[in-house]
Design an enzyme around this catalytic site. Structure first.
Site, PDB file in Angstrom:
ATOM      1  N   LYS A   2       0.834  -1.206   0.000  1.00 25.41           N
ATOM      2  CA  LYS A   2       0.000   0.000   0.000  1.00 25.41           C
ATOM      3  C   LYS A   2       0.869   1.255   0.000  1.00 25.41           C
ATOM      4  CE  LYS A   2      -3.918   2.339   1.316  1.00 25.41           C
ATOM      5  NZ  LYS A   2      -4.885   2.609   0.282  1.00 25.41           N
ATOM      6  N   LEU A   3       1.959   1.232   0.747  1.00 23.81           N
ATOM      7  CA  LEU A   3       2.829   2.408   0.821  1.00 23.81           C
ATOM      8  C   LEU A   3       3.561   2.644  -0.497  1.00 23.81           C
ATOM      9  CD1 LEU A   3       4.238   1.949   4.433  1.00 23.81           C
ATOM     10  CD2 LEU A   3       2.300   3.351   3.678  1.00 23.81           C
TER      11      LEU A   3
END
Length: 124
Positions: A2-3
């Site tokens: 996600k990052l």
């Protein structure tokens, strides 16, 4: 993951805003530019979504805001620090998102970055 994705989203929106600000100020046919870039090698998902909004100055309703995306920035920086990886493009994008917030664009869609970048002086 996600990052890493959000790092790319942040950079892609900022890059789209930069390209659109240049195209708009240079007087190119914006509809043609959007069509050509969106289907060309410089296109991205974020360009396809936000370039038309930038051209139309459609910043509300927001699909994503600077404060909402910046929520992930410290975590992205921590991940990069722990991996020992430089993030020069993300670092510059972070400054632009902060400028967006400082200009009071906290409820507008990130497409408003086109105005943030258009208001910046050309550095040499």
């Amino acid at each position: 993951m996600k990052l890493v994705n959000n790092l790319l989203v942040a950079i892609n929106i900022a890059a789209t805003a930069e390209a659109m600000a240049l195209g708009l100020k240079a007087g190119v046919d914006v509809d043609l530019m959007i069509k050509a870039v969106a289907s060309g090698s410089g296109g991205s998902t974020q360009f396809g979504i936000r370039a038309p909004w930038m051209a139309q100055r459609r910043f509300r309703p927001a699909q994503g805001t600077a404060p909402g995306l910046m929520h992930y920035f410290d975590m992205i920086e921590d991940l990069a620090d722990s991996a020992g990886v430089a993030t020069p493009m993300f670092d510059r994008a972070t400054e632009i998102y902060q400028r967006c917030i400082d200009m009071g664009f906290v409820e507008e869609d990130n497409a408003v970055l086109v105005d943030v970048i258009a208001a910046m002086p050309r550095s040499s």
